[in-house]
Write a protein that holds these residues in place. Structure first.
Motif, PDB file in Angstrom:
ATOM      1  N   ASN A 150       7.492  18.792  66.669  1.00  0.00           N
ATOM      2  CA  ASN A 150       8.810  18.695  66.043  1.00  0.00           C
ATOM      3  C   ASN A 150       9.551  17.439  66.475  1.00  0.00           C
ATOM      4  OD1 ASN A 150      10.698  19.898  64.333  1.00  0.00           O
ATOM      5  ND2 ASN A 150      11.898  20.641  66.088  1.00  0.00           N
ATOM      6  N   ASP A 151       8.822  16.456  66.983  1.00  0.00           N
ATOM      7  CA  ASP A 151       9.477  15.268  67.509  1.00  0.00           C
ATOM      8  C   ASP A 151       9.668  14.248  66.397  1.00  0.00           C
ATOM      9  OD1 ASP A 151      10.551  13.324  69.051  1.00  0.00           O
ATOM     10  OD2 ASP A 151       8.678  12.808  70.097  1.00  0.00           O
ATOM     11  N   VAL A 152      10.841  14.242  65.762  1.00  0.00           N
ATOM     12  CA  VAL A 152      11.128  13.298  64.686  1.00  0.00           C
ATOM     13  C   VAL A 152      12.333  12.442  65.047  1.00  0.00           C
ATOM     14  CG1 VAL A 152      10.135  14.717  62.876  1.00  0.00           C
ATOM     15  CG2 VAL A 152      12.504  15.077  63.531  1.00  0.00           C
ATOM     16  N   THR A 153      12.569  12.259  66.330  1.00  0.00           N
ATOM     17  CA  THR A 153      13.731  11.512  66.793  1.00  0.00           C
ATOM     18  C   THR A 153      13.707  10.084  66.250  1.00  0.00           C
ATOM     19  OG1 THR A 153      13.726  12.809  68.805  1.00  0.00           O
ATOM     20  CG2 THR A 153      15.021  10.780  68.820  1.00  0.00           C
ATOM     21  N   HIS A 154      14.773   9.702  65.500  1.00  0.00           N
ATOM     22  CA  HIS A 154      14.966   8.331  65.021  1.00  0.00           C
ATOM     23  C   HIS A 154      13.790   7.840  64.189  1.00  0.00           C
ATOM     24  CE1 HIS A 154      18.121   7.336  68.353  1.00  0.00           C
ATOM     25  NE2 HIS A 154      18.337   8.493  67.746  1.00  0.00           N
TER      26      HIS A 154
ATOM     27  N   ALA B 262      15.633  22.279  71.397  1.00  0.00           N
ATOM     28  CA  ALA B 262      15.600  20.860  71.010  1.00  0.00           C
ATOM     29  C   ALA B 262      16.738  20.092  71.656  1.00  0.00           C
ATOM     30  CB  ALA B 262      15.700  20.728  69.497  1.00  0.00           C
ATOM     31  N   LYS B 263      16.558  18.765  71.721  1.00  0.00           N
ATOM     32  CA  LYS B 263      17.605  17.907  72.251  1.00  0.00           C
ATOM     33  C   LYS B 263      18.613  17.567  71.147  1.00  0.00           C
ATOM     34  CE  LYS B 263      14.534  15.757  75.636  1.00  0.00           C
ATOM     35  NZ  LYS B 263      13.939  14.485  76.114  1.00  0.00           N
ATOM     36  N   GLN B 264      19.799  17.162  71.576  1.00  0.00           N
ATOM     37  CA  GLN B 264      20.868  16.933  70.624  1.00  0.00           C
ATOM     38  C   GLN B 264      20.590  15.741  69.718  1.00  0.00           C
ATOM     39  OE1 GLN B 264      24.684  16.683  72.407  1.00  0.00           O
ATOM     40  NE2 GLN B 264      25.796  16.642  70.467  1.00  0.00           N
ATOM     41  N   ASP B 265      19.818  14.743  70.185  1.00  0.00           N
ATOM     42  CA  ASP B 265      19.607  13.549  69.372  1.00  0.00           C
ATOM     43  C   ASP B 265      18.458  13.696  68.385  1.00  0.00           C
ATOM     44  OD1 ASP B 265      17.507  13.553  71.103  1.00  0.00           O
ATOM     45  OD2 ASP B 265      17.776  11.485  71.805  1.00  0.00           O
ATOM     46  N   GLN B 266      17.912  14.893  68.282  1.00  0.00           N
ATOM     47  CA  GLN B 266      16.838  15.120  67.321  1.00  0.00           C
ATOM     48  C   GLN B 266      17.405  15.165  65.907  1.00  0.00           C
ATOM     49  OE1 GLN B 266      14.517  18.532  68.174  1.00  0.00           O
ATOM     50  NE2 GLN B 266      12.624  17.559  67.542  1.00  0.00           N
ATOM     51  N   GLN B 267      16.575  14.848  64.913  1.00  0.00           N
ATOM     52  CA  GLN B 267      17.009  14.816  63.519  1.00  0.00           C
ATOM     53  C   GLN B 267      16.274  15.849  62.684  1.00  0.00           C
ATOM     54  OE1 GLN B 267      16.241  10.873  62.112  1.00  0.00           O
ATOM     55  NE2 GLN B 267      17.748   9.895  63.453  1.00  0.00           N
ATOM     56  N   LEU B 268      16.956  16.343  61.679  1.00  0.00           N
ATOM     57  CA  LEU B 268      16.292  17.127  60.638  1.00  0.00           C
ATOM     58  C   LEU B 268      16.159  16.230  59.422  1.00  0.00           C
ATOM     59  CD1 LEU B 268      16.712  20.747  59.565  1.00  0.00           C
ATOM     60  CD2 LEU B 268      16.949  18.991  57.823  1.00  0.00           C
ATOM     61  N   GLN B 269      14.939  16.099  58.914  1.00  0.00           N
ATOM     62  CA  GLN B 269      14.672  15.176  57.809  1.00  0.00           C
ATOM     63  C   GLN B 269      14.073  15.913  56.616  1.00  0.00           C
ATOM     64  OE1 GLN B 269      12.153  12.152  59.519  1.00  0.00           O
ATOM     65  NE2 GLN B 269      13.836  11.249  60.721  1.00  0.00           N
ATOM     66  N   ILE B 270      14.619  15.624  55.453  1.00  0.00           N
ATOM     67  CA  ILE B 270      14.124  16.179  54.194  1.00  0.00           C
ATOM     68  C   ILE B 270      13.581  15.019  53.371  1.00  0.00           C
ATOM     69  CG2 ILE B 270      14.734  17.453  52.102  1.00  0.00           C
ATOM     70  CD1 ILE B 270      17.111  18.624  53.657  1.00  0.00           C
ATOM     71  N   THR B 271      12.274  15.015  53.126  1.00  0.00           N
ATOM     72  CA  THR B 271      11.646  13.911  52.396  1.00  0.00           C
ATOM     73  C   THR B 271      11.773  14.121  50.890  1.00  0.00           C
ATOM     74  OG1 THR B 271       9.470  14.983  52.280  1.00  0.00           O
ATOM     75  CG2 THR B 271       9.961  13.660  54.258  1.00  0.00           C
ATOM     76  N   PHE B 272      11.408  13.084  50.134  1.00  0.00           N
ATOM     77  CA  PHE B 272      11.389  13.191  48.674  1.00  0.00           C
ATOM     78  C   PHE B 272      10.432  14.303  48.242  1.00  0.00           C
ATOM     79  CE2 PHE B 272      13.503   9.217  49.086  1.00  0.00           C
ATOM     80  CZ  PHE B 272      14.131   8.940  47.874  1.00  0.00           C
ATOM     81  N   GLU B 273       9.301  14.397  48.915  1.00  0.00           N
ATOM     82  CA  GLU B 273       8.344  15.467  48.586  1.00  0.00           C
ATOM     83  C   GLU B 273       8.955  16.842  48.846  1.00  0.00           C
ATOM     84  OE1 GLU B 273       4.324  17.409  50.472  1.00  0.00           O
ATOM     85  OE2 GLU B 273       4.548  15.218  50.612  1.00  0.00           O
ATOM     86  N   ASP B 274       9.638  16.991  49.981  1.00  0.00           N
ATOM     87  CA  ASP B 274      10.304  18.260  50.275  1.00  0.00           C
ATOM     88  C   ASP B 274      11.292  18.620  49.163  1.00  0.00           C
ATOM     89  OD1 ASP B 274       8.988  18.364  52.749  1.00  0.00           O
ATOM     90  OD2 ASP B 274      10.637  17.340  53.786  1.00  0.00           O
ATOM     91  N   ALA B 275      11.992  17.608  48.666  1.00  0.00           N
ATOM     92  CA  ALA B 275      13.054  17.854  47.685  1.00  0.00           C
ATOM     93  C   ALA B 275      12.515  18.306  46.332  1.00  0.00           C
ATOM     94  CB  ALA B 275      13.901  16.594  47.513  1.00  0.00           C
TER      95      ALA B 275
ATOM     96  N   SER C  74      14.592  26.059  55.527  1.00  0.00           N
ATOM     97  CA  SER C  74      13.608  25.544  54.586  1.00  0.00           C
ATOM     98  C   SER C  74      12.276  26.265  54.742  1.00  0.00           C
ATOM     99  CB  SER C  74      13.403  24.037  54.797  1.00  0.00           C
ATOM    100  OG  SER C  74      12.479  23.527  53.872  1.00  0.00           O
ATOM    101  N   HIS C  75      11.625  26.495  53.604  1.00  0.00           N
ATOM    102  CA  HIS C  75      10.289  27.097  53.634  1.00  0.00           C
ATOM    103  C   HIS C  75       9.288  26.159  54.305  1.00  0.00           C
ATOM    104  CE1 HIS C  75      11.921  30.119  51.116  1.00  0.00           C
ATOM    105  NE2 HIS C  75      11.946  29.406  50.004  1.00  0.00           N
ATOM    106  N   ARG C  76       9.472  24.842  54.032  1.00  0.00           N
ATOM    107  CA  ARG C  76       8.540  23.873  54.602  1.00  0.00           C
ATOM    108  C   ARG C  76       9.172  22.490  54.560  1.00  0.00           C
ATOM    109  NH1 ARG C  76       5.012  19.987  53.137  1.00  0.00           N
ATOM    110  NH2 ARG C  76       3.106  19.745  54.387  1.00  0.00           N
ATOM    111  N   LEU C  77       9.166  21.815  55.702  1.00  0.00           N
ATOM    112  CA  LEU C  77       9.611  20.429  55.766  1.00  0.00           C
ATOM    113  C   LEU C  77       8.470  19.576  56.303  1.00  0.00           C
ATOM    114  CD1 LEU C  77      13.276  20.733  57.115  1.00  0.00           C
ATOM    115  CD2 LEU C  77      12.518  20.331  54.767  1.00  0.00           C
ATOM    116  N   ARG C  78       8.105  18.558  55.556  1.00  0.00           N
ATOM    117  CA  ARG C  78       6.914  17.768  55.860  1.00  0.00           C
ATOM    118  C   ARG C  78       6.946  17.169  57.267  1.00  0.00           C
ATOM    119  NH1 ARG C  78       4.651  12.835  55.946  1.00  0.00           N
ATOM    120  NH2 ARG C  78       2.613  12.606  54.936  1.00  0.00           N
ATOM    121  N   ASN C  79       8.070  16.561  57.628  1.00  0.00           N
ATOM    122  CA  ASN C  79       8.143  15.877  58.921  1.00  0.00           C
ATOM    123  C   ASN C  79       8.332  16.820  60.100  1.00  0.00           C
ATOM    124  OD1 ASN C  79       7.835  13.495  57.588  1.00  0.00           O
ATOM    125  ND2 ASN C  79       9.926  12.768  57.861  1.00  0.00           N
ATOM    126  N   HIS C  80       8.436  18.121  59.814  1.00  0.00           N
ATOM    127  CA  HIS C  80       8.584  19.111  60.884  1.00  0.00           C
ATOM    128  C   HIS C  80       7.392  20.058  60.940  1.00  0.00           C
ATOM    129  CE1 HIS C  80      12.727  17.856  61.682  1.00  0.00           C
ATOM    130  NE2 HIS C  80      12.843  17.745  60.366  1.00  0.00           N
TER     131      HIS C  80
END
Length: 695
Positions: free
Chosen positions: A7-11, A43-56, A450-456
């Motif tokens: 789940n490491d998608v920081t920055h 998780a740490k506070q500086d972590q991000q949640l990302q939704i890609t075009f594919e996810d959308a 989300s049911h599924r997020l690619r970057n997570h």
């Protein structure tokens, strides 16, 4: 939902070398001031949640009370990212403030609506009849909820008008449908001559025509078509026909009324000469974005109708586009639809497939394989449920939500929304999620499930905050919303168009002429004598101008035949509503007038009979024909075959001519017996004496 450790998608910022499907559409920062659920529990506070075009492509719904950041932190950043990456699409909104993004993308956005920013179009050009029929049924149900029957025939009449106009080679509009339903006699006046001239017609149209003819209270019966055999003969039957027709059409006429009566909507959305909305070209060739400019504060209810039609056109374009895979849609290219206030646009119909249509459930399910991104926003799930037709099961909204991959929920007190978010997790986590939504979310904070997020790597439920996110500057785009303000004057009324008033009082229009003649009888008679006096052969005949009024009508006297002392009236009208000119002997005009001693009675008789025309032949080769244009309107045609003259006059002008003949004829008879000749200066005197307050 499953817990995922990778789940490491920081920055992790966008990489233009990767396919667009893998790039980030929306990014949110982690918020750890309250418990997190799922993979982010530690998780740490500086972590991000990302939704890609594919996810959308699996759909995004944004929920939350007004003012907590749905548009600023989610909707507008997504729109900017989509447009910046060359995605064609559509933004449907009824909020005035949403149009501000036009300032930033003037070359990318096509405005449709009722403002002077809009591109004129015919909204229903090329739209299949079955799509328009479903749209009319939906709008009818929004007006009438007390029964399924009343108004159902009105939809049939509207489709009949649509198909008739198309077969006539015309380009029907929503305003055209309103005009025909609200004035059936005018429609019939065009329909009857046309139908009698057609040797062949499509079988489907003939079936539709027979359906309408078998209806005792149809648009053809109300318009007194020559094809109908059940026209009412008594006042009681006529009143029943009017009543039944009104009951059947009101639910259709009401939502169409603004298109027929608002000059801005007629110009920009109902222009029969304007090109149609070519949705495939907009989305796939031009890769532009359609946006509607129909705020509720200006055009109450219109935006929902227009947006519904545009949605149907987009669904057809996307699901029928043959080259989406070849051109990389779903990987390097995407189309999109963003809808704010989704409760006003939701379409759930379990029988849609049987009609060859798509409701939202099917649309969200099918469109993802075509690279379509759908993002919708509403205040809560209860708002959606309240707009679902009563015949649809209560589970239909939840079935739709299961077809939407990602839910972003801002602060809300909607019970249905809170319970729905709790079902994404179980046990004590469900209670924690519900408490966060109902009382622990500040402005700009949300809970994302989300049911599924690619970057997570899988499913996710997380507590996040919007706004500035490292690596994704577009996430602050919505913060400038208040600075993007459009000119409120864009909805300025158009210059009014004028027509002859069929209800104008005859006594009022003739009063100025009566007063004028009373004051100038002697001078008028002198001008008549002058006009009838033979002139030497080397001197051309001339007309003697008498006067003109403020409706642009002028009158002069002349003599057309040297062998007879016969006065001709040279009459013309020069007006912005239309112009005409007539030269006729006063004897012939008086004879025509006398043939209708009870002109109103003649018109009343004409309206009670089946024929749409009446003709009367008169002396001097003149013929007058009366033609019905509507329930109260009619025209008079003056024709003289000898001179190939045919002049069509509105009833108000014809009745004015009759009054003029009645006024002038006694003076004319006196002039024939007198030798008085007035000087040329008397003509100027007549002009000065004409009353200035004539209408």
């Amino acid at each position: 939902m499953s817990d995922v450790s990778s789940n490491d998608v920081t920055h992790l910022s966008s990489d233009p070398n990767r396919p667009l499907s893998e790039q980030v559409l929306l990014a949110f920062a982690g918020e750890t001031s309250h418990p997190l659920v799922g993979p982010w529990a530690k998780a740490k506070q500086d972590q991000q949640l990302q939704i890609t075009f594919e996810d959308a492509t699996r759909g995004i719904i944004v929920l939350g009370s007004t003012g907590f950041g749905k548009t600023v932190t989610a909707i507008e950043p997504a729109i900017k990212q989509l447009i910046d990456n060359g995605c064609g699409g559509m933004i449907l909104t009824t909020k005035n403030a949403d149009l501000g993004i036009l300032d930033d993308f003037p070359e990318k956005i096509v405005i449709l609506g009722g403002s002077d920013l809009a591109t004129p179009t015919n909204l229903i050009a090329g739209v299949p009849s079955n799509v328009i029929r479903v749209f009319l049924e939906e709008t009818r149900h929004n007006v009438e909820r007390n029964g399924s029957y009343w108004g159902s025939r009105g939809v049939i009449y509207a489709i009949f008008v649509l198909e008739t106009r198309r077969l006539m080679g015309r380009n029907p509009t929503l305003a055209c449908l309103y005009d025909a339903l609200s004035a059936p006699a005018d429609f019939v006046a065009d329909f009857d001559p046309w139908i009698e001239s057609q040797e062949e017609l499509p079988q489907e149209y003939l079936r539709l025509l027979n359906d309408v003819l078998n209806d005792r209270f149809s648009i053809l019966s109300r318009g007194r078509s020559s094809l109908t055999t059940n026209n009412p003969e008594s006042d009681e039957e006529n009143e029943r026909l009017r009543e039944q027709y009104t009951w059947q059409t009101n639910q259709v006429i009401t939502p169409l009324q603004k298109f027929g009566t608002d000059s801005r909507l007629r110009k920009y959305l109902c222009d029969p000469k304007a090109p149609p909305v070519d949705m495939s070209k907009v989305l796939y060739e031009d890769r532009k974005v359609i946006m509607t400019d129909l705020p509720e504060t200006v055009f109450a209810g219109v935006g929902r109708i227009v947006n519904g039609i545009l949605r149907s056109q987009m669904r057809n374009a996307v699901l029928s586009y043959p080259r989406h895979r070849k051109e990389g849609y779903g990987r390097d290219r995407f189309t999109f639809m963003v809808i704010d206030e989704f409760q006003h646009h939701i379409s759930l119909d379990s029988s849609a497939a049987a009609k060859g249509l798509f409701d939202d459930n099917t649309w969200f399910d099918r469109s993802r394989e075509f690279g379509q991104i759908n993002i919708v926003a509403t205040q809560g799930i209860s708002s959606l449920a309240a707009k679902v037709p009563s015949h649809e099961p209560n589970s239909s909204v939840h079935a739709l939500l299961q077809n939407i991959g990602t839910t972003i929920t801002f602060a809300s007190h909607d019970v249905a929304t809170i319970e729905y978010m709790g079902r994404h997790v179980g046990g004590t986590d469900a209670q924690a999620v519900q408490q966060i939504i109902s009382g622990h979310l500040d402005i700009g904070q949300a809970l994302c499930a989300s049911h599924r997020l690619r970057n997570h790597g899988g499913s996710m439920v997380a507590h996040v905050r919007g706004g500035a996110v490292a690596g994704f500057p577009h996430m602050t785009y919505g913060l400038g919303r208040g600075e993007r303000v459009l000119d409120e004057d864009r909805f300025r009324p158009l210059e009014p168009q004028y027509s002859v008033n069929p209800f104008v009082s005859n006594t009022r229009t003739i009063k100025g002429w009566t007063d004028w003649l009373g004051k100038n009888r002697k001078l008028v008679k002198g001008q008549m004598v002058k006009a009838m006096t033979p002139t030497p052969a080397n001197i051309p005949r001339r007309s003697y101008s008498v006067t003109n009024d403020k409706l642009g009508r002028s009158l002069a006297f002349s003599r057309q035949r040297d062998s007879e002392i016969q006065l001709h009236l040279d009459i013309k009208r020069e007006h912005r509503d239309g112009a005409w000119r007539l030269s006729i002997s006063i004897d012939a005009l008086k004879s025509l007038s006398d043939e209708l001693p009870q002109r109103r009675g003649f018109v009343d008789l004409f309206h009670r009979e089946d024929s749409a025309k009446h003709s009367l032949e008169e002396t001097d080769g003149w013929r007058i024909r009366l033609t019905r244009k509507g329930q109260v309107d009619h025209t008079f045609t003056l024709a003289r075959e000898e001179e190939s003259v045919e002049l069509v006059l509105p009833s108000s002008d014809w009745e004015w001519l009759c009054e003029i003949a009645e006024l002038l004829f006694p003076v004319y008879l006196e002039a024939r017996e007198n030798a008085f000749i007035a000087s040329h200066a008397e003509n100027d005197q007549l002009l000065k004496h004409f009353p200035t307050d004539d209408p």
